[in-house]
Write an enzyme that holds these catalytic residues in place. Sequence first.
Site, PDB file in Angstrom:
ATOM      1  N   TYR A  66       0.878  -1.195   0.106  1.00 28.69           N
ATOM      2  CA  TYR A  66       0.024   0.021   0.029  1.00 28.69           C
ATOM      3  C   TYR A  66       1.044   1.178  -0.013  1.00 28.69           C
ATOM      4  O   TYR A  66       1.938   1.380   0.637  1.00 28.69           O
ATOM      5  CB  TYR A  66      -0.943   0.123   1.375  1.00 28.69           C
ATOM      6  CG  TYR A  66      -1.866   1.215   1.341  1.00 28.69           C
ATOM      7  CD1 TYR A  66      -2.752   1.303   0.467  1.00 28.69           C
ATOM      8  CD2 TYR A  66      -1.617   1.772   2.380  1.00 28.69           C
ATOM      9  CE1 TYR A  66      -3.778   2.450   0.650  1.00 28.69           C
ATOM     10  CE2 TYR A  66      -2.327   3.258   2.386  1.00 28.69           C
ATOM     11  CZ  TYR A  66      -3.673   3.462   1.660  1.00 28.69           C
ATOM     12  OH  TYR A  66      -4.349   4.406   1.771  1.00 28.69           O
ATOM     13  N   ASP A  75       9.226   2.840   0.131  1.00 27.83           N
ATOM     14  CA  ASP A  75       8.259   3.492   0.888  1.00 27.83           C
ATOM     15  C   ASP A  75       8.346   3.166   2.141  1.00 27.83           C
ATOM     16  O   ASP A  75       7.823   2.036   2.735  1.00 27.83           O
ATOM     17  CB  ASP A  75       6.757   3.166   0.194  1.00 27.83           C
ATOM     18  CG  ASP A  75       5.611   3.772   0.936  1.00 27.83           C
ATOM     19  OD1 ASP A  75       6.077   4.645   2.002  1.00 27.83           O
ATOM     20  OD2 ASP A  75       4.634   3.576   0.539  1.00 27.83           O
ATOM     21  N   LYS A 112       3.685   9.046   8.997  1.00 23.04           N
ATOM     22  CA  LYS A 112       3.506   8.312  10.495  1.00 23.04           C
ATOM     23  C   LYS A 112       4.470   8.798  11.251  1.00 23.04           C
ATOM     24  O   LYS A 112       4.200  10.079  11.997  1.00 23.04           O
ATOM     25  CB  LYS A 112       3.539   6.842  10.039  1.00 23.04           C
ATOM     26  CG  LYS A 112       2.063   6.565   9.123  1.00 23.04           C
ATOM     27  CD  LYS A 112       1.844   5.062   9.039  1.00 23.04           C
ATOM     28  CE  LYS A 112       0.380   5.097   8.270  1.00 23.04           C
ATOM     29  NZ  LYS A 112       0.522   4.224   7.167  1.00 23.04           N
TER      30      LYS A 112
HETATM   31  C1  PLP Z   1       0.078   4.770   5.623  1.00 20.05           C
HETATM   32  C2  PLP Z   1       0.774   4.614   4.463  1.00 20.05           C
HETATM   33  C3  PLP Z   1       0.782   5.462   3.335  1.00 20.05           C
HETATM   34  C4  PLP Z   1      -0.238   6.479   3.285  1.00 20.05           C
HETATM   35  O1  PLP Z   1      -0.056   7.531   4.433  1.00 20.05           O
HETATM   36  P1  PLP Z   1      -1.215   8.462   4.608  1.00 20.05           P
HETATM   37  O2  PLP Z   1      -0.517   9.402   5.628  1.00 20.05           O
HETATM   38  O3  PLP Z   1      -2.234   7.683   5.200  1.00 20.05           O
HETATM   39  O4  PLP Z   1      -1.723   9.123   3.470  1.00 20.05           O
HETATM   40  C5  PLP Z   1       1.762   5.133   2.396  1.00 20.05           C
HETATM   41  N1  PLP Z   1       2.532   4.138   2.304  1.00 20.05           N
HETATM   42  C6  PLP Z   1       2.692   3.267   3.451  1.00 20.05           C
HETATM   43  C7  PLP Z   1       3.760   2.186   3.326  1.00 20.05           C
HETATM   44  C8  PLP Z   1       1.651   3.139   4.381  1.00 20.05           C
HETATM   45  O5  PLP Z   1       1.633   2.473   5.418  1.00 20.05           O
END
Ligand code: PLP
Length: 426
Positions: free
Chosen positions: A142, A237, A265
Site C-alpha cells: 500500500y 516507501d 506516520k
Molecule cells: C500509511 C501508508 C501510506 C499512506 O500514508 P497516509 O498518511 O495515510 O496518506 C503510504 N505508504 C505506506 C507504506 C503506508 O503504510
Amino acid sequence: MLRSEKLFDRAQRVLPGGVNSPVRAFRAVDLCPRFIERADGPYIYDADGRKYIDYVCSWGPMLLGHNHPAIRAAVEQAVQHGLSFGAPTEAEVEMAELMVDMVPNIEMVRMVNSGTEAVMSAIRLARGATGRDKLIKFEGCYHGHSDCLLVNAGSSALAGGHPSSAGVPEDIVKHTLTAQFNRLDTVEALFDEWPGQIACVILEPVAANMGVVAPSPGFLEGLRALCDRYGALLVFDEVITGFRLAPGGAQEYFGIKADLVTFGKIIGGGMPVGAYCGSRALMEQVAPCGPVYQAGTLSGNPVAMAAGLAQLRHIRSHPELYVSIEHSAKELAAEMRAAAAAHGTDVSINQIGSLIAPFFTPNGVTTFVDAKGSDVGRYARYFRGMLERGIYLAPAQFEAMFISTAHTKEDFQRTLEAVDAVFAAL
Ligand SMILES: *Cc1c(COP(=O)(O)O)cnc(C)c1O
C-alpha cells in the site's frame, strides 16, 4: 446502548460509513467501531470509559506511546507562536537537518502533509528525473490513495475486497506494473518486457499492509541490482518502516541504498506530516529548483514540525529503544506461537522489528499469495475476543500490530493472557 454505538449512528448520517478513513469503520470485523476519547502511553480510552492496551498506535506514529510528555510540551510551545505562516521557518530546517543526519543516503528533504502525498510526489519525481512513465509496484503493498498506486494495493483496500478503486482511469493505471513481493523473477520479467520504460520500482521494504511480511534474504539486494542494470530508481516507501526499524529506517536495518525514500506516520509524532527525500541531484529536480512541480499550503507546518522534531530528537538520543522494542516484539511473538501450539490453533506469526502480524493459516507467510491464505473470519473472531478482553488490535487482517516503547511487561503479560483465552476458544 454504548455511547460508541450512538456516536456511530450520528456519524453515519454525516460521514460516509461514519468515518474519515475506511479501516476505522470495523467492517472487516463486523463490529461497531470504538470512538476514542483520549490516549496515554500504551492505553486508549473509548467514549464508554473503557481502557484498552493499544497495538494500533494510530497506525504507527506513536512509537513512544500516546501523549508523550516531550512531544506534548513541544506542541504546546509551538502553538503559542501561531499555527501557520505559509513561509519558511527554522523548525523545518532543523527537521530536515535531523533527517539527513539520521537517514543514510539522503541529502535533501521535501515536507508534505501525508504519506500519500509523499509517495505521489516521489513517483512524479522519479518519472521526471528518468523521463520514463512506467513503475513497478508489488501486489499487496500500500502506498496511499493516489490514482496510479491504487492498483493491487494492500491495507483496507484489501480488507474491503476491492484491491483497486472506482474512479481510477485505465489510462492512468496502464503505467503501473505489478510484481510479486519476494519474487525477483516477476520483477525481472517486467523489466524485460518494458525495456527503457520503467522509471522506478517502489516497495515497502517490509510489507506491512498485507499483515507483516519481511523481505526474503537477497530480495532487496536483487531489486537494487535490477534497478541499476535497467537504469530505474529504487524507491523505498518507508512510511511505516522509517524510524521504526532503526533510526535510519529500512536502509539502515537491511544495509540497502534506495534512491528515493518516503516518510510519514512516525515523522509527524501524531501530526499530519509526510516527506520525500533523496540525493541533492534528484531533489533539485523539484520546484523551485527544477521542472518537477509540487507545493503545499500547510507543508512544513510549524506545529507539526514541533511534534516531529521532538519525536526524532528523542529517537536520536535513545537509539537503544530499537533493541528494546524489537526484543519485546520477538518475545511476544514467541509466546503467541507457544499459545497457538498449546491450543492447536493454526496460526502463523510474522515478526520483524517492532511489527507483528498473526495469519490464520497453518503455512508460513512469505508472499502476498500466502498472506491471502489467512482465514479472515478467524482473524475477526480473534479481534473481537481480544477487544472484549481490553486489547485493541488492528480491525483487519492485513495490517500490522505496532509495539511502542510505552508498552510494559505487565501489558504484554495481560495481552498474552487474552491471546491464550482467545486461541483456546477459537
Ligand atoms: C500509511 C501508508 C501510506 C499512506 O500514508 P497516509 O498518511 O495515510 O496518506 C503510504 N505508504 C505506506 C507504506 C503506508 O503504510
